[in-house]
Design a protein around this motif. Structure first.
Motif, PDB file in Angstrom:
ATOM      1  N   LYS A  50       1.175  -0.819  -0.114  1.00 20.65           N
ATOM      2  CA  LYS A  50      -0.290  -0.688  -0.106  1.00 20.65           C
ATOM      3  C   LYS A  50       0.996   1.127  -0.056  1.00 20.65           C
ATOM      4  O   LYS A  50       1.486   1.510   0.472  1.00 20.65           O
ATOM      5  N   GLN A  51       0.492   1.743  -0.587  1.00 20.96           N
ATOM      6  CA  GLN A  51       1.166   3.273  -1.518  1.00 20.96           C
ATOM      7  C   GLN A  51       0.719   4.564  -0.065  1.00 20.96           C
ATOM      8  O   GLN A  51      -0.320   4.672   0.180  1.00 20.96           O
ATOM      9  N   GLU A  52       1.746   4.920   0.533  1.00 16.35           N
ATOM     10  CA  GLU A  52       1.726   6.300   1.774  1.00 16.35           C
ATOM     11  C   GLU A  52       1.021   6.904   0.607  1.00 16.35           C
ATOM     12  O   GLU A  52       1.472   7.883  -0.056  1.00 16.35           O
ATOM     13  N   PRO A  53      -0.056   7.362   1.281  1.00 18.01           N
ATOM     14  CA  PRO A  53      -0.991   8.790   0.263  1.00 18.01           C
ATOM     15  C   PRO A  53      -0.627  10.037   1.149  1.00 18.01           C
ATOM     16  O   PRO A  53       0.255  10.101   1.728  1.00 18.01           O
ATOM     17  N   MET A 102      -9.417  10.369  -2.552  1.00 21.90           N
ATOM     18  CA  MET A 102      -8.107   8.974  -2.203  1.00 21.90           C
ATOM     19  C   MET A 102      -7.877   8.296  -2.790  1.00 21.90           C
ATOM     20  O   MET A 102      -6.885   8.189  -2.677  1.00 21.90           O
ATOM     21  N   ASN A 103      -8.867   7.538  -4.035  1.00 23.34           N
ATOM     22  CA  ASN A 103      -8.788   6.281  -4.894  1.00 23.34           C
ATOM     23  C   ASN A 103      -8.262   6.808  -5.836  1.00 23.34           C
ATOM     24  O   ASN A 103      -8.532   6.397  -6.299  1.00 23.34           O
ATOM     25  N   ARG A 126      -5.200  10.063 -10.714  1.00 24.60           N
ATOM     26  CA  ARG A 126      -5.321  11.493 -11.594  1.00 24.60           C
ATOM     27  C   ARG A 126      -4.622  12.195 -10.163  1.00 24.60           C
ATOM     28  O   ARG A 126      -4.138  12.808 -10.485  1.00 24.60           O
ATOM     29  N   LEU A 127      -4.669  11.963  -9.034  1.00 24.86           N
ATOM     30  CA  LEU A 127      -4.609  12.700  -7.869  1.00 24.86           C
ATOM     31  C   LEU A 127      -3.787  12.473  -6.596  1.00 24.86           C
ATOM     32  O   LEU A 127      -3.016  13.106  -6.449  1.00 24.86           O
ATOM     33  N   SER A 128      -2.953  11.295  -7.241  1.00 24.33           N
ATOM     34  CA  SER A 128      -2.371  10.128  -6.531  1.00 24.33           C
ATOM     35  C   SER A 128      -0.505  11.096  -6.155  1.00 24.33           C
ATOM     36  O   SER A 128      -0.042  10.831  -4.968  1.00 24.33           O
ATOM     37  N   ASP A 129      -0.501  12.444  -7.161  1.00 30.41           N
ATOM     38  CA  ASP A 129       0.783  12.588  -6.845  1.00 30.41           C
ATOM     39  C   ASP A 129       0.827  14.181  -6.300  1.00 30.41           C
ATOM     40  O   ASP A 129       1.394  15.121  -6.343  1.00 30.41           O
ATOM     41  N   ARG A 153      -6.924  12.956  13.243  1.00 31.11           N
ATOM     42  CA  ARG A 153      -7.727  12.012  13.402  1.00 31.11           C
ATOM     43  C   ARG A 153      -8.832  11.475  12.394  1.00 31.11           C
ATOM     44  O   ARG A 153      -8.528  10.897  11.559  1.00 31.11           O
ATOM     45  N   GLU A 154      -8.437  13.072  11.371  1.00 27.53           N
ATOM     46  CA  GLU A 154      -8.604  12.974  10.247  1.00 27.53           C
ATOM     47  C   GLU A 154      -7.627  12.823   8.928  1.00 27.53           C
ATOM     48  O   GLU A 154      -8.483  11.786   8.128  1.00 27.53           O
ATOM     49  N   ILE A 155      -6.322  12.561   9.303  1.00 28.98           N
ATOM     50  CA  ILE A 155      -5.711  12.178   7.909  1.00 28.98           C
ATOM     51  C   ILE A 155      -5.735  10.424   8.497  1.00 28.98           C
ATOM     52  O   ILE A 155      -5.344   9.421   7.586  1.00 28.98           O
ATOM     53  N   ALA A 156      -6.117  10.500   9.815  1.00 29.32           N
ATOM     54  CA  ALA A 156      -5.707   8.952   9.706  1.00 29.32           C
ATOM     55  C   ALA A 156      -7.264   8.145   9.895  1.00 29.32           C
ATOM     56  O   ALA A 156      -7.192   6.869   8.730  1.00 29.32           O
ATOM     57  N   LEU A 157      -8.464   9.019   9.124  1.00 29.27           N
ATOM     58  CA  LEU A 157      -9.437   8.398   8.538  1.00 29.27           C
ATOM     59  C   LEU A 157      -9.523   7.833   6.715  1.00 29.27           C
ATOM     60  O   LEU A 157      -9.346   7.484   6.717  1.00 29.27           O
ATOM     61  N   LEU A 158      -8.317   9.469   6.280  1.00 28.39           N
ATOM     62  CA  LEU A 158      -8.270   9.657   5.004  1.00 28.39           C
ATOM     63  C   LEU A 158      -7.687   8.004   3.947  1.00 28.39           C
ATOM     64  O   LEU A 158      -7.642   8.082   3.500  1.00 28.39           O
ATOM     65  N   LYS A 159      -6.604   7.968   5.353  1.00 22.27           N
ATOM     66  CA  LYS A 159      -5.117   7.303   5.049  1.00 22.27           C
ATOM     67  C   LYS A 159      -5.839   5.541   5.440  1.00 22.27           C
ATOM     68  O   LYS A 159      -6.236   4.758   3.997  1.00 22.27           O
ATOM     69  N   GLU A 160      -7.184   5.385   5.560  1.00 20.47           N
ATOM     70  CA  GLU A 160      -7.908   4.336   5.840  1.00 20.47           C
ATOM     71  C   GLU A 160      -8.693   4.004   4.491  1.00 20.47           C
ATOM     72  O   GLU A 160      -9.099   2.462   4.033  1.00 20.47           O
ATOM     73  N   MET A 161      -9.407   4.965   4.033  1.00 22.50           N
ATOM     74  CA  MET A 161     -10.130   5.228   3.245  1.00 22.50           C
ATOM     75  C   MET A 161      -9.609   5.099   1.730  1.00 22.50           C
ATOM     76  O   MET A 161      -9.919   4.298   0.955  1.00 22.50           O
ATOM     77  N   VAL A 162      -7.880   4.397   2.195  1.00 21.84           N
ATOM     78  CA  VAL A 162      -7.149   4.248   0.250  1.00 21.84           C
ATOM     79  C   VAL A 162      -7.340   2.680   0.052  1.00 21.84           C
ATOM     80  O   VAL A 162      -7.266   1.595   1.269  1.00 21.84           O
ATOM     81  N   LYS A 163      -7.568   2.151  -0.942  1.00 22.76           N
ATOM     82  CA  LYS A 163      -8.313   0.957  -0.817  1.00 22.76           C
ATOM     83  C   LYS A 163      -6.813   0.317  -2.254  1.00 22.76           C
ATOM     84  O   LYS A 163      -7.024  -0.794  -1.372  1.00 22.76           O
ATOM     85  N   ASN A 164      -6.204   0.742  -2.190  1.00 26.72           N
ATOM     86  CA  ASN A 164      -5.350  -0.083  -3.729  1.00 26.72           C
ATOM     87  C   ASN A 164      -3.607  -0.797  -2.397  1.00 26.72           C
ATOM     88  O   ASN A 164      -3.742  -0.715  -1.363  1.00 26.72           O
TER      89      ASN A 164
END
Ligand SMILES: [Zn+2]
Ligand SMILES: [Zn+2]
Length: 285
Positions: free
Chosen positions: A2-5, A249-250, A253-256, A274-285
């Motif tokens: 999993k790539q770190e967003p 987050m997924n 086109r916006l990953s970089d 909290r929001e950063i943790a939530l956003l990181k959890e949303m990443v599926k790849n």
């Protein structure tokens, strides 16, 4: 793996610009945004050699992948008042110099407000001042024009106007764009449904191009689509569903593109952690 967003928040520089790195890391940022001086004054004394050295050392020792700078709030290149516009141009050049000294490359700017002069004239004037400022810079800092909510007399609350400013500039290579999700909602883009989000992004690609999207401000909106009122809300507490933030987050086109949380709060760092943790959890790849 999993790539770190690339996700982070706006971080204080209290006690010195270098302190931003430790603050950002403490809430899980992989990127962050700063002001390089107080955002409420026109000018501040030059960064000392020591401050610059401390910043570069902290950057070298940090896991943070990119740092974005936001200009102060007084700058208005689009003002119908000549003194304000002139002062703004000088203040913008000063902000660019601060970025050059710190080795930072992306400087987010609110394009401006016409204050009665009218949108068309204001847009032309913004482009002229951008050129004159960039002319005097070393050419290493990109001005990242932020999409605005359309509150008051502010311009650039549509993709077309953002495009217009850049297309009027000679120094196009040093002009890019910032998408703020709260501002997009307030400006009238239907970012509150998955179809609306896809349609908006298609429009972005057609009018502005993804290659020029340098920064995303991830803010929810307290006010509904088309309200033209700029009120940020914590994620999930405004009109933009959490699903849309998951789409962003997924979106490959916006990953970089650095994604920055900005919503103010009395306990902003706790909220952003909290929001950063939530956003990181949303990443599926
Ligand atoms: Zn902004
Ligand atoms: Zn805003």
């Amino acid at each position: 793996m999993k790539q770190e967003p690339l996700v982070g928040c706006h971080v204080s520089i209290a006690g010195g610009v270098h302190n931003a790195f430790a603050r950002a890391e403490s809430v899980g940022c992989t990127t962050f945004q700063i002001f390089t001086k107080s955002n409420r004054v026109w000018f501040e004394k030059k960064l000392s050699d020591q401050a610059i050295e401390n910043f570069k050392q902290a950057a070298g020792a940090s896991t943070i992948k990119s740092v974005v700078v936001h200009t102060g709030y007084l700058i208005n290149l689009g003002s119908g008042k000549k003194e304000t516009a002139e002062l703004s141009a000088n203040a913008l050049l000063d902000e660019i110099r601060r970025c050059e000294h710190l080795g930072l490359h992306d400087l987010v700017l609110h394009p401006g407000s016409h204050v009665g002069m009218g949108e068309e004239k204001s847009i032309t004037q913004i482009a002229q001042y951008l050129d004159s400022v960039l002319e005097r810079s070393e050419g290493r800092v990109t001005i990242v024009l932020e999409l605005m909510a359309g509150q008051g007399t502010s311009v650039a609350s549509s993709f077309e106007q953002l495009h217009q400013i850049r297309s009027l500039c000679h120094h196009k290579k040093l002009i890019a764009y910032c998408l703020d999700t709260c501002h997009a909602c307030a400006a009238g883009y239907d970012i509150v449904s998955a179809d609306g989000y896809q349609a908006m992004m298609q429009q972005w690609d057609k009018i502005l191009g993804f290659e020029h999207l340098k920064v995303i401000h991830l803010n929810d909106s307290k006010c509904k689509v088309g309200s033209h009122v700029d009120r940020h809300a914590p994620l999930g507490e405004g009109f933009i569903p959490l699903d849309i933030f998951a789409e962003i987050m997924n979106d490959r086109r916006l990953s970089d593109v650095p994604k920055i949380l900005e919503t103010p709060s009395d306990a902003a760092m706790k909220l952003w952690a909290r929001e950063i943790a939530l956003l990181k959890e949303m990443v599926k790849n």
